[in-house]
Design an enzyme around this catalytic site. Sequence first.
Site, PDB file in Angstrom:
ATOM      1  N   PRO A   1       3.643  77.072  98.466  1.00 53.20           N
ATOM      2  CA  PRO A   1       2.513  76.212  98.146  1.00 53.20           C
ATOM      3  C   PRO A   1       2.845  75.014  97.265  1.00 53.20           C
ATOM      4  CG  PRO A   1       2.237  78.405  97.192  1.00 53.20           C
ATOM      5  CD  PRO A   1       3.388  78.474  98.132  1.00 53.20           C
ATOM      6  N   ASN A   2       2.274  73.901  97.655  1.00 57.09           N
ATOM      7  CA  ASN A   2       2.311  72.629  96.924  1.00 57.09           C
ATOM      8  C   ASN A   2       3.632  71.878  97.026  1.00 57.09           C
ATOM      9  OD1 ASN A   2      -0.403  72.759  95.879  1.00 57.09           O
ATOM     10  ND2 ASN A   2       0.315  74.426  94.597  1.00 57.09           N
TER      11      ASN A   2
ATOM     12  N   ARG B   1       3.467  64.087  91.956  1.00 52.32           N
ATOM     13  CA  ARG B   1       3.201  64.280  90.514  1.00 52.32           C
ATOM     14  C   ARG B   1       4.326  65.087  89.898  1.00 52.32           C
ATOM     15  NH1 ARG B   1      -0.958  67.310  88.948  1.00 52.32           N
ATOM     16  NH2 ARG B   1      -0.626  66.541  86.861  1.00 52.32           N
TER      17      ARG B   1
ATOM     18  N   TYR C   1      10.037  68.132  88.818  1.00 61.41           N
ATOM     19  CA  TYR C   1      10.531  68.353  90.186  1.00 61.41           C
ATOM     20  C   TYR C   1      11.281  67.156  90.777  1.00 61.41           C
ATOM     21  CZ  TYR C   1       7.307  72.256  89.682  1.00 61.41           C
ATOM     22  OH  TYR C   1       6.662  73.370  89.230  1.00 61.41           O
TER      23      TYR C   1
ATOM     24  N   ASN D   1      11.998  78.873  98.962  1.00 63.94           N
ATOM     25  CA  ASN D   1      11.409  78.538  97.676  1.00 63.94           C
ATOM     26  C   ASN D   1       9.953  78.971  97.785  1.00 63.94           C
ATOM     27  OD1 ASN D   1      10.257  77.524  95.397  1.00 63.94           O
ATOM     28  ND2 ASN D   1      11.229  75.510  95.517  1.00 63.94           N
TER      29      ASN D   1
ATOM     30  N   ALA E   1       4.789  79.148  93.733  1.00 63.40           N
ATOM     31  CA  ALA E   1       4.021  80.037  92.843  1.00 63.40           C
ATOM     32  C   ALA E   1       4.044  81.495  93.302  1.00 63.40           C
ATOM     33  CB  ALA E   1       2.588  79.541  92.743  1.00 63.40           C
TER      34      ALA E   1
ATOM     35  N   HIS F   1       6.236  84.469  91.752  1.00 61.27           N
ATOM     36  CA  HIS F   1       5.881  85.257  90.581  1.00 61.27           C
ATOM     37  C   HIS F   1       4.780  86.278  90.853  1.00 61.27           C
ATOM     38  CE1 HIS F   1       8.121  81.878  89.071  1.00 61.27           C
ATOM     39  NE2 HIS F   1       7.167  81.036  89.429  1.00 61.27           N
TER      40      HIS F   1
ATOM     41  N   ASP G   1       8.246  92.236 100.444  1.00 63.23           N
ATOM     42  CA  ASP G   1       8.288  93.299 101.458  1.00 63.23           C
ATOM     43  C   ASP G   1       8.663  92.758 102.836  1.00 63.23           C
ATOM     44  OD1 ASP G   1       7.680  95.237  99.620  1.00 63.23           O
ATOM     45  OD2 ASP G   1       5.556  95.393 100.151  1.00 63.23           O
TER      46      ASP G   1
ATOM     47  N   GLU H   1      17.222  82.504  97.389  1.00 67.78           N
ATOM     48  CA  GLU H   1      16.023  81.970  96.741  1.00 67.78           C
ATOM     49  C   GLU H   1      16.393  80.691  95.981  1.00 67.78           C
ATOM     50  OE1 GLU H   1      14.815  84.637  93.651  1.00 67.78           O
ATOM     51  OE2 GLU H   1      12.961  83.550  93.203  1.00 67.78           O
TER      52      GLU H   1
ATOM     53  N   HIS I   1      14.851  77.452  93.459  1.00 70.70           N
ATOM     54  CA  HIS I   1      13.807  76.777  92.679  1.00 70.70           C
ATOM     55  C   HIS I   1      14.354  75.445  92.218  1.00 70.70           C
ATOM     56  CE1 HIS I   1      11.352  80.289  92.805  1.00 70.70           C
ATOM     57  NE2 HIS I   1      12.435  81.001  92.535  1.00 70.70           N
TER      58      HIS I   1
ATOM     59  N   ARG J   1      11.083  77.745  81.460  1.00 70.80           N
ATOM     60  CA  ARG J   1       9.708  77.241  81.463  1.00 70.80           C
ATOM     61  C   ARG J   1       8.769  78.318  80.895  1.00 70.80           C
ATOM     62  NH1 ARG J   1       8.352  74.614  87.103  1.00 70.80           N
ATOM     63  NH2 ARG J   1       6.575  73.908  85.864  1.00 70.80           N
TER      64      ARG J   1
ATOM     65  N   ARG K   1       6.851  82.375  84.613  1.00 68.81           N
ATOM     66  CA  ARG K   1       7.743  81.916  85.688  1.00 68.81           C
ATOM     67  C   ARG K   1       9.076  82.652  85.679  1.00 68.81           C
ATOM     68  NH1 ARG K   1       5.113  77.327  87.858  1.00 68.81           N
ATOM     69  NH2 ARG K   1       3.923  76.262  86.257  1.00 68.81           N
TER      70      ARG K   1
HETATM   71  O1  CA2 Z   1      10.885  75.047  90.600  1.00 67.01           O
HETATM   72  C1  CA2 Z   1      10.430  75.398  91.696  1.00 67.01           C
HETATM   73  O2  CA2 Z   1      10.935  75.063  92.758  1.00 67.01           O
HETATM   74  C2  CA2 Z   1       9.141  76.217  91.744  1.00 67.01           C
HETATM   75  O3  CA2 Z   1       9.288  77.187  92.778  1.00 67.01           O
HETATM   76  C3  CA2 Z   1       8.018  75.250  92.058  1.00 67.01           C
HETATM   77  C4  CA2 Z   1       6.629  75.880  92.021  1.00 67.01           C
HETATM   78  C5  CA2 Z   1       6.411  76.681  90.748  1.00 67.01           C
HETATM   79  O4  CA2 Z   1       5.189  77.383  90.825  1.00 67.01           O
HETATM   80  C6  CA2 Z   1       7.543  77.679  90.514  1.00 67.01           C
HETATM   81  O5  CA2 Z   1       7.295  78.350  89.294  1.00 67.01           O
HETATM   82  C7  CA2 Z   1       8.876  76.975  90.452  1.00 67.01           C
HETATM   83  C8  CA2 Z   1       5.533  74.823  92.078  1.00 67.01           C
HETATM   84  C9  CA2 Z   1       5.651  73.821  93.180  1.00 67.01           C
HETATM   85  C10 CA2 Z   1       4.600  72.782  92.905  1.00 67.01           C
HETATM   86  O6  CA2 Z   1       5.055  71.563  93.373  1.00 67.01           O
HETATM   87  C11 CA2 Z   1       4.427  70.434  92.906  1.00 67.01           C
HETATM   88  C12 CA2 Z   1       4.671  69.294  93.604  1.00 67.01           C
HETATM   89  C13 CA2 Z   1       4.102  68.118  93.196  1.00 67.01           C
HETATM   90  C14 CA2 Z   1       3.291  68.078  92.092  1.00 67.01           C
HETATM   91  C15 CA2 Z   1       3.055  69.220  91.393  1.00 67.01           C
HETATM   92  C16 CA2 Z   1       3.623  70.419  91.796  1.00 67.01           C
END
Ligand code: CA2
Length: 148
Positions: free
Chosen positions: A9-10, A17, A22, A73, A76, A79, A86, A97, A99, A106, A110
């Site tokens: 996700p995201n 952002r 990132y 990856n 979220a 966690h 599974d 994996e 990140h 962090r 996380r």
């Molecule tokens: O560091 C990583 O790759 C994470 O897997 C990224 C996840 C975060 O929940 C993990 O703890 C670590 C979040 C991805 C969100 O991506 C965004 C992209 C643009 C703006 C904000 C967030």
Amino acid sequence: MKILVINGPNLNMLGIREPDIYGKGTYPALIEMIEDYCDKKGVEVDFFQSNHEGDIVDEIQDAYNEFDGIVINPAAYTHTSVAILDALKAVGIPTVEVHISDINSREEFRKHSYVSLVAKKTIAGHGFDGYLEAIDCLLEKDEPTEEK
Ligand code: CA2
């Protein structure tokens, strides 16, 4: 060698952002970088991104007998998701994996990853390069994944 790269996700919002965490690279730029690398290495690669846990589980199940390795990856879901853990256990496909950020430096929540229980390796904090390192890791001749 056929590798499936899964992003949770995201991650489709990369570059929009939080560039301090990132980086400035976008999701399409990430895909292009991995594609170019896989081309050079003679690896066949496919991509999947979803904001939905069940869709990621379905994609992992569909990878059974189709892919030799998975780079994931889970974002979220890293966690929280026993379902993704599974599914990876069920298909038994060697998994690395990744990140983008260093999840260990962090927030406390996380620091725990369900997926790391099945992953051959966890790469965190290396930015987009972590995905290329994951490809290399899957290309290494390996011992079978151990139950942890
Ligand atoms: O560091 C990583 O790759 C994470 O897997 C990224 C996840 C975060 O929940 C993990 O703890 C670590 C979040 C991805 C969100 O991506 C965004 C992209 C643009 C703006 C904000 C967030």
